[in-house]
Design a protein around this motif. Structure first.
Motif, PDB file in Angstrom:
ATOM      1  N   ASP A 273      28.189  19.599   2.372  1.00 17.51           N
ATOM      2  CA  ASP A 273      27.510  19.574   1.078  1.00 17.51           C
ATOM      3  C   ASP A 273      27.633  18.236   0.355  1.00 17.51           C
ATOM      4  O   ASP A 273      26.986  18.009  -0.652  1.00 17.51           O
ATOM      5  N   ARG A 274      28.464  17.310   0.875  1.00 20.11           N
ATOM      6  CA  ARG A 274      28.622  16.013   0.213  1.00 20.11           C
ATOM      7  C   ARG A 274      29.370  15.051   1.151  1.00 20.11           C
ATOM      8  O   ARG A 274      29.911  15.463   2.171  1.00 20.11           O
ATOM      9  N   ILE A 275      29.387  13.780   0.773  1.00 19.67           N
ATOM     10  CA  ILE A 275      30.162  12.754   1.472  1.00 19.67           C
ATOM     11  C   ILE A 275      30.987  12.008   0.431  1.00 19.67           C
ATOM     12  O   ILE A 275      30.468  11.611  -0.619  1.00 19.67           O
ATOM     13  N   ILE A 276      32.274  11.824   0.718  1.00 19.05           N
ATOM     14  CA  ILE A 276      33.165  11.091  -0.169  1.00 19.05           C
ATOM     15  C   ILE A 276      33.671   9.864   0.591  1.00 19.05           C
ATOM     16  O   ILE A 276      34.148   9.980   1.718  1.00 19.05           O
ATOM     17  N   TRP A 289      44.374   3.766  -2.774  1.00 19.62           N
ATOM     18  CA  TRP A 289      43.016   4.230  -2.512  1.00 19.62           C
ATOM     19  C   TRP A 289      42.269   4.354  -3.827  1.00 19.62           C
ATOM     20  O   TRP A 289      42.786   4.899  -4.793  1.00 19.62           O
ATOM     21  N   SER A 290      41.057   3.833  -3.852  1.00 17.27           N
ATOM     22  CA  SER A 290      40.301   3.843  -5.101  1.00 17.27           C
ATOM     23  C   SER A 290      38.805   3.850  -4.807  1.00 17.27           C
ATOM     24  O   SER A 290      38.381   3.950  -3.653  1.00 17.27           O
ATOM     25  N   LYS A 291      38.029   3.734  -5.884  1.00 16.09           N
ATOM     26  CA  LYS A 291      36.570   3.610  -5.805  1.00 16.09           C
ATOM     27  C   LYS A 291      35.947   4.738  -4.985  1.00 16.09           C
ATOM     28  O   LYS A 291      35.292   4.509  -3.968  1.00 16.09           O
ATOM     29  N   LYS A 292      36.132   5.948  -5.434  1.00 12.73           N
ATOM     30  CA  LYS A 292      35.498   7.070  -4.757  1.00 12.73           C
ATOM     31  C   LYS A 292      33.982   6.989  -4.929  1.00 12.73           C
ATOM     32  O   LYS A 292      33.484   6.812  -6.033  1.00 12.73           O
ATOM     33  N   ILE A 293      33.283   7.109  -3.840  1.00 13.96           N
ATOM     34  CA  ILE A 293      31.817   7.140  -3.855  1.00 13.96           C
ATOM     35  C   ILE A 293      31.390   8.531  -3.418  1.00 13.96           C
ATOM     36  O   ILE A 293      31.696   8.954  -2.299  1.00 13.96           O
ATOM     37  N   LEU A 294      30.729   9.241  -4.282  1.00 11.52           N
ATOM     38  CA  LEU A 294      30.316  10.606  -3.981  1.00 11.52           C
ATOM     39  C   LEU A 294      28.815  10.650  -3.769  1.00 11.52           C
ATOM     40  O   LEU A 294      28.048  10.262  -4.656  1.00 11.52           O
ATOM     41  N   LEU A 295      28.408  11.100  -2.585  1.00 13.52           N
ATOM     42  CA  LEU A 295      26.986  11.278  -2.284  1.00 13.52           C
ATOM     43  C   LEU A 295      26.735  12.765  -2.098  1.00 13.52           C
ATOM     44  O   LEU A 295      27.328  13.402  -1.224  1.00 13.52           O
ATOM     45  N   GLN A 296      25.865  13.309  -2.921  1.00 10.89           N
ATOM     46  CA  GLN A 296      25.619  14.749  -2.896  1.00 10.89           C
ATOM     47  C   GLN A 296      24.158  15.020  -3.217  1.00 10.89           C
ATOM     48  O   GLN A 296      23.557  14.359  -4.072  1.00 10.89           O
ATOM     49  N   ASN A 297      23.578  15.973  -2.494  1.00 11.64           N
ATOM     50  CA  ASN A 297      22.186  16.390  -2.727  1.00 11.64           C
ATOM     51  C   ASN A 297      21.206  15.222  -2.640  1.00 11.64           C
ATOM     52  O   ASN A 297      20.261  15.131  -3.415  1.00 11.64           O
ATOM     53  N   CYS A 298      21.448  14.305  -1.701  1.00  9.35           N
ATOM     54  CA  CYS A 298      20.563  13.147  -1.592  1.00  9.35           C
ATOM     55  C   CYS A 298      20.118  12.899  -0.156  1.00  9.35           C
ATOM     56  O   CYS A 298      19.491  11.888   0.131  1.00  9.35           O
ATOM     57  N   PHE A 299      20.445  13.815   0.766  1.00  7.82           N
ATOM     58  CA  PHE A 299      20.114  13.630   2.164  1.00  7.82           C
ATOM     59  C   PHE A 299      18.980  14.562   2.578  1.00  7.82           C
ATOM     60  O   PHE A 299      18.884  15.691   2.096  1.00  7.82           O
TER      61      PHE A 299
END
Length: 379
Positions: A273-276, A289-299
């Motif tokens: 459902d997402r990529i982190i 660890w930092s700069k979380k990039i969340l990709l959701q509902n865009c594929f």
């Protein structure tokens, strides 16, 4: 009417170089054929070093499939448009039955390949080659190694020692039940045969979840709890803390990759459902660890997110992915928050992709200078 006195070839060398630095790989190869002086400028190793530090826009080298290897260069323009060009590097013949060619890695403008041939019912003969994909030249490292494939599995890892610019190969041999049996290392230009590592690397995971970055190989252990390392310079192992996960390890897929100039971890929940994406950085002498990039509902709905690997962050913040199981690239637009799949090849086989930093001079030049020692040229 312009005359030779005022032609572009009369511009100062520094200005000509500045123009060359903003051209694409394809355009530079056209410039090389214009005249001898331009050819000498572009094929100078110093030009390659400066060009790769200031690439005008990303170019991706994509290798498609195993038994029928095809190679493509895909250029990503600032406008977001893609252009692709098939290339035919000089590579070992793998047309025989039960012969397979796979990519070990790409480093310093060179492509490292593994040719595996069936020796008998239970054994494979494995040979490592490296070549310049665009400028020709293909060499093999040492003699064939016979590997018992009935009970063992081998994994090859490529690394560069920054302080000495040496290429090294790590060869890990696993038992069928995933236990590590032995590990060897080979220094290109120095070693004639594989050396057994003095320290065992038993924590390393069997499957390809790791990556090399700044002279160190990083890999999760079998449980995905911490990250184990192998330093190509010291040839010693170690470990660093893994990233804090939003889900238990049994519910998420983890993969290490290099994105831009940073090491990153890609987490994909098994429900897809997402990529982190988490970025590893060093702060006051310790890793964080930092700069979380969340990709959701865009594929796109037909795209399996479990196979996506980030390749590069573009200057405007857009992200370029490759798909591990499909011969395609996926482009994430930061403004629209949507992804577009770019199919490069029709076949659906495991692929390899990396940002391509060209080398505009032949391997033979380095061989003549003794950088790679005594090597046998293929073909």
């Amino acid at each position: 009417m312009p005359t030779a006195k005022f032609g572009i070839w009369n511009l100062p060398i520094d200005l000509i170089l500045e123009i060359f630095f903003i051209l694409s790989t394809k355009d530079l190869f056209c410039c090389m054929s214009v005249c001898k002086s331009w050819y000498n400028l572009i094929t100078n190793p110093n030009f390659t070093a400066n060009y790769t530090r200031n690439l005008p826009f990303p170019t991706v080298l994509l290798a498609c499939g195993f038994s029928s290897r095809k190679f493509f260069l895909v250029e990503i323009h600032p406008s977001g448009e893609f252009t692709q060009k098939p290339i035919k590097p000089k590579i070992p013949d793998h047309s025989e039955t039960e012969s397979f060619l796979s990519v070990i890695g790409f480093l310093d403008g060179l492509l490292f390949l593994l040719l595996s041939k069936r020796h008998d019912l239970h054994n494979m003969r494995e040979q490592v080659y490296f070549c310049n994909p665009l400028f020709g030249g293909c060499f093999k490292l040492g003699d064939y190694k016979i590997v018992d494939k009935g009970n063992r599995f081998t994994q090859y890892v490529l690394g560069l020692v920054p302080s000495t610019s040496q290429f090294k190969l790590l060869r890990i041999v696993f038992e069928k039940d995933r236990r590590l049996q032995e590990a060897h290392v080979f220094t290109v230009g120095e070693d004639d045969e594989w050396r057994i590592l003095e320290e065992p690397l038993s924590p390393l995971a069997r499957f390809d979840t790791g990556t090399s970055f700044n002279g160190v190989y990083y890999c999760f252990d079998e449980n995905g709890d911490c990250m184990h390392t192998f330093d190509f310079g010291t040839e010693k192992g170690g470990q660093i803390p893994g990233p804090p996960s939003s889900l238990p390890n049994r519910l998420v897929w983890k993969r290490l990759s290099v994105m831009g100039n940073s090491l990153c971890v890609i987490e994909t929940p098994k429900n897809l459902d997402r990529i982190i994406i988490l970025i590893l950085g060093e702060y006051r002498g310790s890793w964080s660890w930092s700069k979380k990039i969340l990709l959701q509902n865009c594929f796109p709905g037909e795209l399996n997110m479990g196979g996506l690997i980030p390749v590069e962050v573009l200057q405007n913040g857009d992200i370029l992915f490759t798909h591990f199981w499909k011969n395609s690239l996926v482009f994430f637009n930061r403004e629209t928050k949507r992804c577009t799949e770019i199919k490069v090849c029709d076949s659906y086989r495991q692929s390899y992709a990396t940002v391509y930093a060209p080398r505009f001079y032949s391997i033979q030049r380095d061989v003549a200078r003794g950088r790679y020692g005594t090597l046998e040229m293929y073909g």
